[in-house]
Scaffold this motif. Structure first.
Motif, PDB file in Angstrom:
ATOM      1  N   LEU A  31     -19.017 -12.035   1.251  1.00  0.00           N
ATOM      2  CA  LEU A  31     -18.623 -13.308   0.659  1.00  0.00           C
ATOM      3  C   LEU A  31     -17.117 -13.422   0.806  1.00  0.00           C
ATOM      4  O   LEU A  31     -16.356 -12.650   0.211  1.00  0.00           O
ATOM      5  N   LEU A  32     -16.675 -14.337   1.642  1.00  0.00           N
ATOM      6  CA  LEU A  32     -15.256 -14.519   1.920  1.00  0.00           C
ATOM      7  C   LEU A  32     -14.692 -15.540   0.949  1.00  0.00           C
ATOM      8  O   LEU A  32     -14.956 -16.734   1.068  1.00  0.00           O
ATOM      9  N   ASP A  33     -13.946 -15.060  -0.026  1.00  0.00           N
ATOM     10  CA  ASP A  33     -13.384 -15.860  -1.109  1.00  0.00           C
ATOM     11  C   ASP A  33     -14.493 -16.458  -1.970  1.00  0.00           C
ATOM     12  O   ASP A  33     -15.677 -16.495  -1.586  1.00  0.00           O
ATOM     13  N   CYS A  34     -14.073 -16.920  -3.152  1.00  0.00           N
ATOM     14  CA  CYS A  34     -15.040 -17.486  -4.103  1.00  0.00           C
ATOM     15  C   CYS A  34     -14.318 -18.542  -4.929  1.00  0.00           C
ATOM     16  O   CYS A  34     -14.247 -18.462  -6.149  1.00  0.00           O
ATOM     17  N   GLY A  35     -13.754 -19.528  -4.238  1.00  0.00           N
ATOM     18  CA  GLY A  35     -12.940 -20.530  -4.904  1.00  0.00           C
ATOM     19  C   GLY A  35     -13.765 -21.583  -5.630  1.00  0.00           C
ATOM     20  O   GLY A  35     -14.942 -21.807  -5.331  1.00  0.00           O
ATOM     21  N   TRP A  36     -13.099 -22.226  -6.606  1.00  0.00           N
ATOM     22  CA  TRP A  36     -13.722 -23.303  -7.382  1.00  0.00           C
ATOM     23  C   TRP A  36     -12.700 -24.404  -7.552  1.00  0.00           C
ATOM     24  O   TRP A  36     -11.512 -24.130  -7.757  1.00  0.00           O
ATOM     25  N   ASN A  53     -27.764 -12.821  -4.621  1.00  0.00           N
ATOM     26  CA  ASN A  53     -28.430 -11.516  -4.641  1.00  0.00           C
ATOM     27  C   ASN A  53     -28.381 -10.789  -3.301  1.00  0.00           C
ATOM     28  O   ASN A  53     -28.718  -9.601  -3.234  1.00  0.00           O
ATOM     29  N   SER A  54     -27.971 -11.477  -2.247  1.00  0.00           N
ATOM     30  CA  SER A  54     -27.916 -10.848  -0.928  1.00  0.00           C
ATOM     31  C   SER A  54     -26.495 -10.469  -0.510  1.00  0.00           C
ATOM     32  O   SER A  54     -26.303  -9.932   0.573  1.00  0.00           O
ATOM     33  N   ILE A  55     -25.497 -10.739  -1.367  1.00  0.00           N
ATOM     34  CA  ILE A  55     -24.115 -10.421  -1.037  1.00  0.00           C
ATOM     35  C   ILE A  55     -23.878  -8.920  -1.200  1.00  0.00           C
ATOM     36  O   ILE A  55     -24.240  -8.327  -2.221  1.00  0.00           O
ATOM     37  N   ASP A  56     -23.257  -8.300  -0.205  1.00  0.00           N
ATOM     38  CA  ASP A  56     -22.989  -6.863  -0.232  1.00  0.00           C
ATOM     39  C   ASP A  56     -21.538  -6.529  -0.547  1.00  0.00           C
ATOM     40  O   ASP A  56     -21.247  -5.433  -1.029  1.00  0.00           O
ATOM     41  N   ALA A  57     -20.596  -7.434  -0.308  1.00  0.00           N
ATOM     42  CA  ALA A  57     -19.186  -7.200  -0.598  1.00  0.00           C
ATOM     43  C   ALA A  57     -18.466  -8.537  -0.624  1.00  0.00           C
ATOM     44  O   ALA A  57     -18.857  -9.491   0.060  1.00  0.00           O
ATOM     45  N   VAL A  58     -17.406  -8.607  -1.435  1.00  0.00           N
ATOM     46  CA  VAL A  58     -16.593  -9.809  -1.561  1.00  0.00           C
ATOM     47  C   VAL A  58     -15.170  -9.481  -1.125  1.00  0.00           C
ATOM     48  O   VAL A  58     -14.603  -8.463  -1.529  1.00  0.00           O
ATOM     49  N   PRO A  83     -19.398  -4.631  -4.634  1.00  0.00           N
ATOM     50  CA  PRO A  83     -17.970  -4.326  -4.632  1.00  0.00           C
ATOM     51  C   PRO A  83     -17.137  -5.539  -4.227  1.00  0.00           C
ATOM     52  O   PRO A  83     -17.554  -6.372  -3.427  1.00  0.00           O
ATOM     53  N   ILE A  84     -15.933  -5.631  -4.811  1.00  0.00           N
ATOM     54  CA  ILE A  84     -14.992  -6.711  -4.521  1.00  0.00           C
ATOM     55  C   ILE A  84     -13.679  -6.072  -4.095  1.00  0.00           C
ATOM     56  O   ILE A  84     -13.217  -5.114  -4.722  1.00  0.00           O
TER      57      ILE A  84
END
Length: 419
Positions: A31-36, A53-58, A83-84
Motif C-alpha cells: 500500500l503506497l501511502d494512505c492519504g485522506w 485484508n490483502s495488504i502485506d506492507a505499507v 508492517p508499515i
C-alpha cells in the motif's frame, strides 16, 4: 524469472485527491501511502476496505495528512495489521499532525472517525528507517527489497525504491524536488538508472520557479538598513527568532501585544487555529493571509486562491458548547436508551445454532454474576425459541479478621466464631 506487476489506484490519479495505491508484485501487495482529504471522503474508505485484508506492507512517503491521514482509521477501524515503513521524521511529524488533526476537529464537533488510541496504534506499527537503509521482505515477499531515498520535498520525504526478483527497480516518487534548497538537499532521482516502473507525481510539472537570486533580492527588500548592516558587519543572524513565542490557544495569541506574524497549522483553513484566526482577523483589511500550500478543491484556502479574498464569504462556524435545559435532558435520555438497548442484547445470551454432534452450547446468566454455563444435555425443540437460563448460586466471600493473638475470626451476620 519475470514478476507480474499490477498497480491499482485507490486515490490520487487524474485529479488532486490524496495518493493511495496498491502495488502488487507477484503475490505481495504494497500500500503506497494512505492519504485522506480534508473532507474525509468515505467513498475512498469503501474502496480501501476491499483491499485491506490483502495488504502485506505499507510505504509512507511524507508526513502530512494528504499522505497518511487515513492510516489511523485503517488500523483502528478496518483492522490493517501489516508492517508499515517510514523515515524517522515522517514518523515523528506524522504523529503530531494526526494528534493536531484529531484535536482540532474534536474541539468543534463530535469527531468519531478515529481516536487518539487509533493514532498511537497505527504509529506503533511503523518501522523507522534511515535513508538508503534497505529492508528485505519476508514470507511471500521473499526476494523483494525496499529502500528509502531522499525526496527533497519535505523533512523525511521519501522516494521509495523497490527491487523485485529478476527485475529492474520500481520507483515510487509522488512528491519530490530535484533542486537543492537551503535546508534540504535535492532528490537525486537521476541516479536511479532506467527503472522498469516509475510512479511519478506531476502536480507541479508546469510550475516554473524563479531563480534563487531573484528570490533573495525580494527577501532583502523588506529588510531594513539596520538589519542589513548588522548582518553584513557583525554577521549576526537576523533570523535567530529571539521574539518567537509559542501559544497554545487563540486567546494567548490575542494577548500578545503589537503587530505579529502567526504561524498556524492546517493550510486548508478547514479546522484548527488557522480557521479560528481567519474568522477573527479576516474582517479587518489591515490583516494579511499567506497561504503556504495549494490545498484540495472545496476547501476554504483553495477558494481564496481561486477567487481571491476581497469579497464577502459565508462560512459555517462550528463550536462545542455545554448542553442545558431541554437539550441536556434529550441527550441524557438518548444515553439511557443506548444503555438499556445494550443490556437487552446482553440478556439475550449466547446460543449455538449448530446441529452437529458434540457442539458446546453456552448461555449467559445475567445479573450480578454473568457466568457462561455449559448445558449437561442438549435442549429439545427449536433453537430459536429455546432460551433457558440456568441459575447459579452466587458465591460471597466471607469476611474474616484476626484477633490480638493472630487467630482467624469469621464474621457472620448474627454471630462471631473463632476458627
Amino acid at each position: 524469472m519475470t514478476s507480474i506487476i499490477k498497480l491499482h489506484c485507490l486515490s490520487g490519479a487524474g485529479d488532486e485527491s490524496p495518493p493511495c495505491y496498491v502495488l502488487q508484485v507477484d503475490e505481495f501487495k504494497f500500500l503506497l501511502d494512505c492519504g485522506w482529504d480534508e473532507k474525509f471522503d468515505m467513498d475512498f474508505i469503501k474502496e480501501l476496505k476491499r483491499h485491506i485484508n490483502s495488504i502485506d506492507a505499507v510505504l509512507l512517503s511524507h508526513s502530512d495528512p494528504l499522505h497518511l491521514g487515513a492510516l489511523p482509521y485503517a488500523v483502528g477501524q478496518l483492522g490493517l495489521n501489516c508492517p508499515i515503513y517510514a523515515t524517522l521524521p515522517v514518523y515523528k511529524m506524522g504523529q503530531m499532525f494526526m494528534y493536531d488533526l484529531y484535536q482540532s476537529h474534536r474541539n468543534v464537533s463530535d469527531f468519531d472517525l478515529f481516536t487518539l488510541d487509533d493514532v498511537d496504534a497505527a504509529f506503533d506499527r511503523i518501522t523507522q528507517l534511515k535513508y538508503n537503509q534497505s529492508v528485505d521482505m519476508k514470507g511471500k515477499g521473499h526476494g523483494l527489497r525496499i529502500t528509502p531515498i531522499p525526496a527533497g520535498h519535505s523533512l523525511g520525504g521519501t522516494v521509495w525504491r523497490i527491487v523485485a526478483p529478476g527485475e529492474e527497480d520500481i520507483v515510487y516518487a509522488p512528491d519530490f524536488n530535484h533542486k537543492k534548497e537551503r535546508h534540504l538537499n535535492g532528490c537525486e532521482i537521476e541516479k536511479i538508472m532506467r527503472p522498469s516502473l516509475l510512479l511519478l507525481g506531476a502536480a507541479n510539472a508546469d510550475y516554473v520557479q524563479q531563480r534563487r537570486r531573484l528570490r533573495d533580492e525580494k527577501l532583502m527588500k523588506w529588510m531594513s538598513d539596520k538589519l542589513t548592516r548588522a548582518f553584513e558587519g557583525a554577521r549576526s543572524n537576523p533570523f535567530a527568532l529571539r521574539h518567537l513565542q509559542l501559544c497554545h490557544s487563540v486567546v494567548e495569541v490575542t494577548r500578545t501585544p503589537g503587530p505579529k506574524v502567526v504561524l498556524a497549522s492546517f493550510p486548508d483553513l478547514e479546522a484548527g487555529f488557522a480557521r479560528d484566526l481567519f474568522l477573527l482577523w479576516a474582517p479587518n483589511n489591515l490583516n494579511s493571509i499567506v497561504l503556504t500550500a495549494r490545498t484540495s478543491p472545496g476547501t476554504l484556502a483553495r477558494d481564496l486562491i481561486d477567487k481571491g479574498g476581497d469579497r464577502t464569504i459565508e462560512l459555517m462556524v462550528k463550536k462545542r458548547v455545554r448542553l442545558e435545559g431541554a437539550e441536556l435532558e434529550d441527550f441524557l435520555q438518548q444515553q439511557r436508551m443506548k444503555i438499556n438497548n445494550t443490556d437487552k442484547e446482553d440478556i439475550g445470551g449466547i446460543s449455538s445454532d449448530s446441529e452437529s454432534e458434540g457442539e458446546l452450547e453456552m448461555c449467559v446468566v445475567t445479573g450480578r454474576h454473568d457466568i457462561p454455563v455449559r448445558h449437561d444435555t442438549r435442549p429439545t425443540g427449536c433453537f430459536k425459541t429455546n432460551k433457558r437460563h440456568h441459575a447459579m448460586y452466587p458465591f460471597h466471600e466471607e469476611r474474616t479478621r484476626a484477633d490480638d493473638y493472630g487467630e482467624i475470626i469469621r464474621v457472620g451476620r448474627n454471630c462471631v466464631s473463632k476458627l
